[in-house]
Design an enzyme around this catalytic site. Sequence first.
Site, PDB file in Angstrom:
ATOM      1  N   GLU A 431       0.791 -35.768 -44.754  1.00 35.90           N
ATOM      2  CA  GLU A 431       0.575 -34.417 -44.743  1.00 35.90           C
ATOM      3  C   GLU A 431       1.692 -33.490 -44.297  1.00 35.90           C
ATOM      4  OE1 GLU A 431      -3.400 -36.856 -43.808  1.00 35.90           O
ATOM      5  OE2 GLU A 431      -1.024 -36.715 -43.568  1.00 35.90           O
ATOM      6  N   LEU A 432       1.992 -33.954 -43.311  1.00 34.36           N
ATOM      7  CA  LEU A 432       3.318 -32.960 -42.910  1.00 34.36           C
ATOM      8  C   LEU A 432       4.250 -32.626 -43.656  1.00 34.36           C
ATOM      9  CD1 LEU A 432       3.502 -34.213 -39.173  1.00 34.36           C
ATOM     10  CD2 LEU A 432       2.476 -32.075 -39.747  1.00 34.36           C
ATOM     11  N   GLU A 555     -20.129   2.095 -54.571  1.00 32.82           N
ATOM     12  CA  GLU A 555     -19.137   2.861 -53.758  1.00 32.82           C
ATOM     13  C   GLU A 555     -20.028   3.618 -52.935  1.00 32.82           C
ATOM     14  OE1 GLU A 555     -19.555   5.215 -57.635  1.00 32.82           O
ATOM     15  OE2 GLU A 555     -19.609   3.053 -57.015  1.00 32.82           O
ATOM     16  N   ALA A 557     -22.428   3.056 -51.019  1.00 27.00           N
ATOM     17  CA  ALA A 557     -22.849   2.464 -49.765  1.00 27.00           C
ATOM     18  C   ALA A 557     -21.664   2.358 -48.764  1.00 27.00           C
ATOM     19  CB  ALA A 557     -22.977   0.882 -50.204  1.00 27.00           C
ATOM     20  N   THR A 565     -29.392   3.148 -56.613  1.00 26.26           N
ATOM     21  CA  THR A 565     -30.052   4.102 -57.617  1.00 26.26           C
ATOM     22  C   THR A 565     -29.970   3.305 -59.059  1.00 26.26           C
ATOM     23  OG1 THR A 565     -27.637   4.927 -58.174  1.00 26.26           O
ATOM     24  CG2 THR A 565     -29.092   6.007 -56.537  1.00 26.26           C
ATOM     25  N   VAL A 631      19.438 -23.976 -21.180  1.00 25.02           N
ATOM     26  CA  VAL A 631      19.792 -24.846 -22.669  1.00 25.02           C
ATOM     27  C   VAL A 631      18.825 -24.644 -23.737  1.00 25.02           C
ATOM     28  CG1 VAL A 631      20.724 -26.941 -23.459  1.00 25.02           C
ATOM     29  CG2 VAL A 631      21.090 -26.394 -20.959  1.00 25.02           C
ATOM     30  N   GLY A 633      18.459 -24.532 -28.204  1.00 22.72           N
ATOM     31  CA  GLY A 633      18.838 -25.395 -29.526  1.00 22.72           C
ATOM     32  C   GLY A 633      20.384 -25.138 -29.963  1.00 22.72           C
ATOM     33  N   ARG A 636      23.924 -22.539 -24.912  1.00 21.06           N
ATOM     34  CA  ARG A 636      23.543 -22.241 -23.506  1.00 21.06           C
ATOM     35  C   ARG A 636      23.206 -20.832 -23.030  1.00 21.06           C
ATOM     36  NH1 ARG A 636      24.823 -27.065 -20.742  1.00 21.06           N
ATOM     37  NH2 ARG A 636      25.179 -26.144 -18.728  1.00 21.06           N
ATOM     38  N   ASP A 747       6.918 -16.184 -32.174  1.00 23.47           N
ATOM     39  CA  ASP A 747       7.279 -17.312 -31.046  1.00 23.47           C
ATOM     40  C   ASP A 747       6.574 -17.129 -29.948  1.00 23.47           C
ATOM     41  OD1 ASP A 747       8.338 -19.731 -30.374  1.00 23.47           O
ATOM     42  OD2 ASP A 747      10.193 -18.966 -30.353  1.00 23.47           O
TER      43      ASP A 747
END
EC number: 2.7.11.12
Length: 934
Positions: A431-432, A555, A557, A565, A631, A633, A636, A747
Amino acid sequence: MKIKHYPGKAVDASLSLEGSSAMGALYEANWLRAANQPAAPATTGTKLSRQSSSAGSSFLIEGISALSKYQMTLENIRQLELQSRDKRIASTIKELSGYRPSALQHHQQQQMHNVWVAEDQDQEHEELEDASEGKEKLASIQEPPAVNHYVLDPTERPRVPRPRQQFSVKPPSLRRSQTMSQPPSYATLRSPPKIKENLSKSSSAYSTFSSAAEDSQDQVVICQQPQRLMAPPPREPPPEPPKRVSKPLSRSQTSVQRYATVRMPNQTTSFSRSVVRSRDSTASQRRLSLEQAIEGLKLEGEKAVRQKSPQISPAASSNGSSKDLNGEGFCIPRPRLIVPVHTYARRRRTGNLKEQSSGGQEEEAEKGKGWKDFYVLSQDRHSSFYINRIGQNYDYDYPINFNIFSPDGRVEVSREGKYLSTLSGAKVLGELAILYNCQRTATITAITECNLWAIERQCFQTIMMRTGLIRQAEYSDFLKSVPIFKDLAEDTLIKISDVLEETHYQRGDYIVRQGARGDTFFIISKGKVRVTIKQQDTQEEKFIRMLGKGDFFGEKALQGDDLRTANIICESADGVSCLVIDRETFNQLISNLDEIKHRYDDEGAMERRKINEEFRDINLTDLRVIATLGVGGFGRVELVQTNGDSSRSFALKQMKKSQIVETRQQQHIMSEKEIMGEANCQFIVKLFKTFKDKKYLYMLMESCLGGELWTILRDKGNFDDSTTRFYTACVVEAFDYLHSRNIIYRDLKPENLLLNERGYVKLVDFGFAKKLQTGRKTWTFCGTPEYVAPEVILNRGHDISADYWSLGVLMFELLTGTPPFTGSDPMRTYNIILKGIDAIEFPRNITRNASNLIKKLCRDNPAERLGYQRGGISEIQKHKWFDGFYWWGLQNCTLEPPIKPAVKSVVDTTNFDDYPPDPEGPPPDDVTGWDKDF
């Protein structure tokens, strides 16, 4: 796309083929022959003579497939059988990294196999001379005669009869991942003799393999049980026997095609028998076309036994690809690794979950990522799952379907060699794969013959995106035709279209009754309705008119008049579909948002110009590194100071350009720089200046030395109501600033909230922030699994309402220490999210007002979330949970924060962990020029 997988043990990265694979036996036989019997390699094709001129000539060119060293195509394998003394085969196979056919381990026990054995020449000549007698003999054993006869080529080596061997009906002991079932596409006999009732005799198996595409005449196709071949000792070729001419059988001797299945203990062996009743002299008229075959499969797919056996048309055979009896392409057995391994820890991984390799290019219709020329097992990723042929990468989700020969299709689930479970029936695998790219968590092995229906990730997401856009445009057009909606802004119309619910009515149903009270408005999306009015004097209904697609009623309402009506009656025989919205939802969405959206238009412009002027003359060489703050992805974050100024410090974020290009995150990095460069909010980390060189990109930012909010939450376990209210209010102010500019953050989590020296929270890391067009959505699957909104998981498109969902999740985590939606793996987490916030049990320490706010923020319908409705984000600020909160003091930073971090100096890093130097060293240079505007 229908993918056929054959039973057998999963193949590891060294491509060691199992004995239950016919192709494995072919590899082994060829490898042994080439190693033991050297001969001059053939460089030309071998012509196979046929009697029928309609079939044409077929040439097979010897060689190894250049597309991949790990597999040889069926045509090459057959050529290697014809040119069996090719020394180059051994050297070529030895070049394959780690490849050693598993049959080289000479097993003492030969696996059971079913092959048709040639009878004595005298018996066969006798049978062919007397056709009627042959028919009676064949009928006695219930096996049809062959129609595909040909004259042997004198240049061909005749087959050498081998001693016949009996096999036991009892199959050898099978491991869990093995089976004795075989689909009818591995072997075909080119010149089948008389067929005996006894199937327990062996001959030179696999030396007479032929594809359906090569045999242009009608033929008897037999499904053999694959076996592990033992290499025969070298022998001298016997003298050639005299040429034998087979006589074709008359039409009266042929029988109708049929399938038969032979069941044996602990195994399933399917034999396909086919003879076509010929009504024309030409082969092309006798054969069914491929299109007819496919159509036949569609019509007969639900039957347990098929009535017709489709043949392959000459056009199909001209492509050089073989086809089996089912009209599907002959496929060399492939590994059946289906599911991913996900690295999962409390230090949650944030990323472009849609496509890690692509970096989530935010184009609304992303193209495929191409293919890499290697076998799937060398990478074992969803994005490179091998399906059709070598060199193509697909992202597939696999529901198991039943097979006509194996109604009990089953697969085995294992992890690290340990058996977990067996799946059968209509189960879904992988499924992923249709959500994003990640490593596999288990190994799926077909233990019986299975048919799998596959959908590619890009195809699925494109369908979902286009369907959502088409529906949104259609609903908006309907709304524009209504007088009370025609003057509304585009983004407001889109919000209304998102909350429209489709309802269905049958013919004769009263959708609206005259005199009844109602608060709903209807737009007809399909069908017709009849409008009538009941007359007071006669009590009869008077027909007024007909309404169709695009028309509306009720409309009044929405404007407060809730007395109907007229009668509205469904008239269409197929029913009527209406788009419905109620008065409460309408009033929540309709408001004048101009004041909110333009509140910050002129704020901070002077301050941004002042910052740009102040840092204009600072260069990268003017900065000196003090310590490492974190640090990430791509690189740094260093604490730096400028030369000659020790009164203040900055955070220098350095990102590796080569890694950004490798993961295709260029667009996100440029978007982060643009959004942070324009932002001027005291609840968002400020960006002062950017630098770049051949290896890195640099962002000089405001330093927040109070540390991450996650670190404080980890130490304390959870926060009380007052502390959570303060930090939530800081995020609300940051969202107010971003959303007023149509910027979605995507995020939010405690790890991305930094405390400054005073204790105020600031948003950091805008790698997944995006500026949306008014009223538009985005489809990129990105974020942290515990914080992902349902519409992101379902690929329905999302906007700033996804941030309000994550705000509710953040509140819950701050109050309890854990997010409300947490599973042992991402898919379990997503399933919990899709069940909704109402399925979550709230701890007792969460007050009623806090629980009410969380549930209003985490509504399944994005348009119903607090903050996305009529009053905008001010509805959150006015909620009862914030009663008495000093918003003005927070905005002016005069409110005392609940926690004040200990920061002794501008270079104090005690609130951060210690990080070692980068072990990888400097990255390679990148001079592609994509960052020229950075």
